[in-house]
Design a protein around this motif. Structure first.
Motif, PDB file in Angstrom:
ATOM      1  N   SER A   1       0.805  -1.248  -0.069  1.00 33.57           N
ATOM      2  CA  SER A   1       0.066  -0.034   0.044  1.00 33.57           C
ATOM      3  C   SER A   1       0.948   1.357  -0.020  1.00 33.57           C
ATOM      4  O   SER A   1       0.552   2.185  -0.785  1.00 33.57           O
ATOM      5  CB  SER A   1      -0.844   0.173   1.080  1.00 33.57           C
ATOM      6  OG  SER A   1      -1.614   1.093   1.240  1.00 33.57           O
TER       7      SER A   1
ATOM      8  N   HIS B   1      -8.786   2.361  -6.406  1.00 34.28           N
ATOM      9  CA  HIS B   1      -8.686   0.907  -7.288  1.00 34.28           C
ATOM     10  C   HIS B   1      -7.453   0.031  -6.577  1.00 34.28           C
ATOM     11  O   HIS B   1      -7.897  -1.043  -6.286  1.00 34.28           O
ATOM     12  CB  HIS B   1      -8.624   1.360  -8.642  1.00 34.28           C
ATOM     13  CG  HIS B   1      -8.552  -0.016  -9.311  1.00 34.28           C
ATOM     14  ND1 HIS B   1      -9.758  -0.789  -9.338  1.00 34.28           N
ATOM     15  CD2 HIS B   1      -7.502  -0.646  -9.898  1.00 34.28           C
ATOM     16  CE1 HIS B   1      -9.450  -1.948 -10.010  1.00 34.28           C
ATOM     17  NE2 HIS B   1      -8.259  -1.791 -10.445  1.00 34.28           N
ATOM     18  N   LEU B   2      -6.420   0.610  -6.440  1.00 33.96           N
ATOM     19  CA  LEU B   2      -5.168  -0.039  -5.922  1.00 33.96           C
ATOM     20  C   LEU B   2      -5.502  -0.578  -4.527  1.00 33.96           C
ATOM     21  O   LEU B   2      -5.121  -1.655  -4.240  1.00 33.96           O
ATOM     22  CB  LEU B   2      -4.004   0.460  -6.149  1.00 33.96           C
ATOM     23  CG  LEU B   2      -3.495   0.576  -7.597  1.00 33.96           C
ATOM     24  CD1 LEU B   2      -2.166   1.782  -7.782  1.00 33.96           C
ATOM     25  CD2 LEU B   2      -3.196  -0.686  -8.224  1.00 33.96           C
TER      26      LEU B   2
ATOM     27  N   ASN C   1      -7.931  -3.358  -4.340  1.00 30.40           N
ATOM     28  CA  ASN C   1      -7.198  -4.613  -4.617  1.00 30.40           C
ATOM     29  C   ASN C   1      -6.438  -5.266  -3.460  1.00 30.40           C
ATOM     30  O   ASN C   1      -6.453  -6.421  -3.272  1.00 30.40           O
ATOM     31  CB  ASN C   1      -6.239  -4.318  -6.011  1.00 30.40           C
ATOM     32  CG  ASN C   1      -7.126  -4.139  -6.956  1.00 30.40           C
ATOM     33  OD1 ASN C   1      -8.317  -4.494  -7.334  1.00 30.40           O
ATOM     34  ND2 ASN C   1      -6.553  -3.689  -8.204  1.00 30.40           N
TER      35      ASN C   1
ATOM     36  N   GLU D   1      -8.609  -6.676  -1.047  1.00 30.52           N
ATOM     37  CA  GLU D   1      -9.430  -7.927  -1.219  1.00 30.52           C
ATOM     38  C   GLU D   1      -8.395  -8.936  -1.138  1.00 30.52           C
ATOM     39  O   GLU D   1      -8.456 -10.053  -0.640  1.00 30.52           O
ATOM     40  CB  GLU D   1      -9.831  -7.904  -2.769  1.00 30.52           C
ATOM     41  CG  GLU D   1     -11.007  -7.139  -2.913  1.00 30.52           C
ATOM     42  CD  GLU D   1     -11.354  -6.848  -4.811  1.00 30.52           C
ATOM     43  OE1 GLU D   1     -12.544  -7.147  -4.786  1.00 30.52           O
ATOM     44  OE2 GLU D   1     -10.435  -6.260  -5.348  1.00 30.52           O
ATOM     45  N   ALA D   2      -6.950  -8.546  -1.476  1.00 26.80           N
ATOM     46  CA  ALA D   2      -5.875  -9.640  -1.290  1.00 26.80           C
ATOM     47  C   ALA D   2      -5.914  -9.989   0.056  1.00 26.80           C
ATOM     48  O   ALA D   2      -5.400 -11.354   0.509  1.00 26.80           O
ATOM     49  CB  ALA D   2      -4.599  -9.146  -1.898  1.00 26.80           C
TER      50      ALA D   2
END
Length: 124
Positions: free
Chosen positions: A59, A106-107, A110, A113-114
Motif C-alpha cells: 500500500s 482502485h489499488l 485490490n 481484497e488480497a
C-alpha cells in the motif's frame, strides 16, 4: 491380625504410589499439549502479522508511485504550454488528481481484497 495390618499398609502405599504416578504423567501430558497448541497459535499470529506487514508495504509503495505520477503529471502540465490560462491549468490538474485518486482507490481496494482472501485462506 498382626500379619494383615502390614500387608494392608503395603497395598495402600503401593496404590497411593500408582495413583500419584498416573496423576503426574497426566499433568505432564497436558502441559506438553498446551505448549504445542501455544506454539501453533503463535506461529499463526506471526504469519498473519507478516502478511499485514507486506500488505502495508504494498500500500505504501502504491501511494509512493501515485505521488510520483502526480508530480510527473504536474511537471508535464507546466512544461507543455506556459501560455495556457490559469483556469485551464487548474481544471487539468484537478482532473489529473481525480484520476490519480481513482487509481489509488482502485489499488487500495485490490490490496484489501488480497488481504481478505489471505485471511479467509488462513481461517480455512
Amino acid at each position: 491380625m498382626r500379619v494383615g495390618v502390614p500387608i494392608f499398609l503395603f497395598l495402600a502405599a503401593a496404590g497411593f504410589h500408582t495413583a500419584l504416578t498416573a496423576s503426574l504423567e497426566s499433568a505432564e501430558k497436558e502441559d506438553t499439549f498446551g505448549e504445542e497448541v501455544g506454539l501453533e497459535q503463535l506461529s499463526n499470529l506471526q504469519k498473519r502479522d507478516q502478511e499485514e506487514f507486506e500488505a502495508a508495504q504494498m500500500s505504501e509503495a502504491v501511494q509512493d508511485e501515485n505521488t510520483e505520477e502526480e508530480n510527473d503529471t504536474l511537471e508535464e502540465g507546466m512544461n507543455r504550454d506556459g501560455n495556457v490560462e490559469a483556469d485551464q491549468h487548474e481544471s487539468e490538474s484537478d482532473e489529473d488528481v481525480d484520476c490519480m485518486r481513482q487509481k489509488r482507490e482502485h489499488l487500495e481496494a485490490n490490496v484489501e481484497e488480497a488481504d481478505e482472501t489471505t485471511n479467509l485462506a488462513e481461517v480455512e
